[in-house]
Design a protein around this motif. Structure first.
Motif, short mmCIF file in Angstrom:
data_model
loop_
_atom_site.label_atom_id
_atom_site.label_comp_id
_atom_site.label_asym_id
_atom_site.label_seq_id
_atom_site.Cartn_x
_atom_site.Cartn_y
_atom_site.Cartn_z
N GLU A 89 0.81 -0.94 0.02
CA GLU A 89 -0.09 0.06 -0.11
C GLU A 89 0.81 1.43 -0.03
N LEU A 90 1.80 1.10 0.79
CA LEU A 90 2.67 2.48 0.96
C LEU A 90 3.40 2.72 -0.21
N LYS A 91 3.94 1.50 -0.98
CA LYS A 91 4.41 1.70 -2.21
C LYS A 91 3.57 2.27 -3.33
N ARG A 92 2.25 1.98 -3.14
CA ARG A 92 1.47 2.40 -4.28
C ARG A 92 0.92 4.08 -4.00
N ALA A 93 1.37 4.62 -2.49
CA ALA A 93 0.72 6.02 -2.12
C ALA A 93 1.43 7.11 -2.72
N ASP A 94 0.60 8.04 -3.25
CA ASP A 94 0.91 9.30 -3.41
C ASP A 94 1.02 10.34 -2.11
N ALA A 95 0.04 9.91 -1.12
CA ALA A 95 0.17 10.75 -0.07
C ALA A 95 -0.18 9.58 1.26
N LEU A 96 0.50 10.24 2.32
CA LEU A 96 0.35 9.30 3.49
C LEU A 96 -0.28 10.35 4.59
N LEU A 97 -1.20 9.99 5.20
CA LEU A 97 -1.42 10.64 6.32
C LEU A 97 -1.61 9.92 7.70
N ILE A 98 -0.98 10.36 8.69
CA ILE A 98 -0.93 9.48 10.07
C ILE A 98 -1.77 10.44 10.96
N SER A 99 -2.68 9.98 11.58
CA SER A 99 -3.24 10.71 12.60
C SER A 99 -3.22 9.92 14.00
N GLY A 128 23.51 0.60 2.33
CA GLY A 128 24.47 0.56 1.32
C GLY A 128 25.99 1.04 1.92
N GLU A 129 26.79 1.29 1.06
CA GLU A 129 27.95 1.73 1.40
C GLU A 129 28.03 3.04 2.25
N LYS A 130 26.99 3.74 1.68
CA LYS A 130 26.84 5.21 2.30
C LYS A 130 26.11 5.24 3.50
N GLY A 131 25.54 4.09 3.99
CA GLY A 131 24.61 4.17 5.04
C GLY A 131 23.36 3.52 4.62
N VAL A 132 22.30 4.15 5.30
CA VAL A 132 20.95 3.66 5.20
C VAL A 132 20.44 4.54 3.85
N GLU A 133 19.55 3.86 3.17
CA GLU A 133 18.79 4.39 2.06
C GLU A 133 17.41 4.01 2.37
N GLY A 134 16.69 5.25 2.42
CA GLY A 134 14.86 4.87 2.31
C GLY A 134 14.36 4.42 1.26
N LEU A 135 13.50 3.35 1.06
CA LEU A 135 13.24 3.32 -0.44
C LEU A 135 11.80 3.71 -0.72
N LEU A 136 11.11 4.12 0.23
CA LEU A 136 9.56 4.74 0.21
C LEU A 136 10.00 6.32 -0.55
N SER A 137 8.86 6.31 -1.62
CA SER A 137 8.93 7.65 -2.05
C SER A 137 7.26 8.04 -2.12
N ILE A 138 6.91 9.06 -1.38
CA ILE A 138 5.52 9.29 -1.34
C ILE A 138 5.53 10.73 -1.46
N LYS A 139 4.98 11.30 -2.30
CA LYS A 139 4.76 12.98 -2.40
C LYS A 139 4.48 13.80 -1.33
N ASN A 173 12.67 5.53 6.39
CA ASN A 173 12.10 4.79 5.24
C ASN A 173 12.12 5.49 3.94
N GLY A 174 12.68 6.69 3.95
CA GLY A 174 12.64 7.58 2.81
C GLY A 174 11.67 8.73 2.77
N LEU A 175 11.21 9.13 3.71
CA LEU A 175 10.13 9.99 3.81
C LEU A 175 10.56 11.07 4.67
N HIS A 176 11.56 12.18 4.09
CA HIS A 176 12.02 13.19 4.58
C HIS A 176 11.34 14.66 4.88
N GLU A 177 10.32 14.71 4.25
CA GLU A 177 9.53 16.03 4.08
C GLU A 177 8.12 15.90 5.09
N THR A 178 8.08 15.26 6.01
CA THR A 178 6.99 15.28 6.63
C THR A 178 6.64 16.32 7.30
#
Ligand SMILES: Cc1cc2nc3c(=O)[nH]c(=O)nc-3n(C[C@H](O)[C@H](O)[C@H](O)COP(=O)(O)O)c2cc1C
Length: 209
Positions: A89-99, A128-139, A173-178
């Protein structure tokens, strides 16, 4: 012919209270209604965690998770089925809302269980070699939190373990702009309640221009 996929909002509610009584769920509903108006044919995937009784991570879950995908037994696949579905579900998401409410200066246990199920090596993050890489990408990622007290200013902010934790795990997990929206001081009397609730509502409205 060009095909377009409908935008997806994944909404996770964590309050133990019903939507009729929960401030955070009412704010999430406000966000959702705006989102639906601005996203034609938008799809909502909504989990009210209070209704779900999510399992804790246990030893067989860990073993299944670290067994390579093509070597998992049927039992192990079954063990991971819910986690796999929530991650998909998260891989399909364009937006994630947590309340969420603040419970005991942190997040409710059901939200921690959800996070434990959706934070998966090789799926939502990798090292990876540079450390952790978040793989989720949600706008767009938004957290709406209601709390009885107000921890938005120092020195009280040091007691808020919910916001820094959510910022860390979402970023991992890759979501840096919350965007965090707080309905703080909900138990601090009628005047503060009304003022801060209105402020949170306005902040949600402002996300949609
Ligand atoms: C079990 C529990 C623990 C709580 N812990 C805190 C807390 O640590 N700090 C705080 O400010 N409010 C705390 N509260 C108050 C809630 O955060 C507040 O009532 C909030 O509005 C609940 O969100 P909801 O209305 O979406 O259910 C707690 C409430 C409950 C039921």
């Amino acid at each position: 012919m060009q095909t377009t996929t409908a935008p997806v909002l994944v909404r996770i509610d964590a309050s133990a209270q019903s939507p009729a009584h929960s401030i955070s769920k009412q704010l999430a509903e406000r966000f959702q209604q705006h989102w639906l108006k601005t996203h034609h044919n938008g799809e909502i995937i909504h989990h009210d965690l209070a209704d779900m009784t999510l399992p804790y991570v246990d030893e067989s879950f860990i073993e299944a998770m670290y067994t390579p995908k093509d070597k998992r037994t049927g039992e192990q696949q079954q063990k991971l089925a819910l986690s796999d579905a929530l991650v998909a579900e998260l891989k399909r998401a364009d937006a994630l809302l947590i309340s969420t409410p603040m419970y005991n200066f942190a997040i409710p246990a059901c939200l921690k269980s959800y996070i434990d199920l959706v934070t998966r090596a090789g799926e939502t993050f990798r090292y990876g070699e540079k450390g952790v890489e978040g793989l989720l990408s949600i706008k767009q990622t938004v957290v709406v939190m209601a709390s009885g007290g107000d921890y938005t200013q120092e020195p009280a902010s040091a007691m808020n373990h919910a916001t820094p934790y959510l910022k860390t795990i979402l970023g991992f997990n890759g979501l840096h702009e919350t965007r965090f929206i707080n309905a703080a001081g909900m138990n601090m009397g009628d005047a503060i309640h009304a003022k801060n609730l209105e402020q949170a509502q306005q902040q949600i409205d402002a996300l949609f221009g």
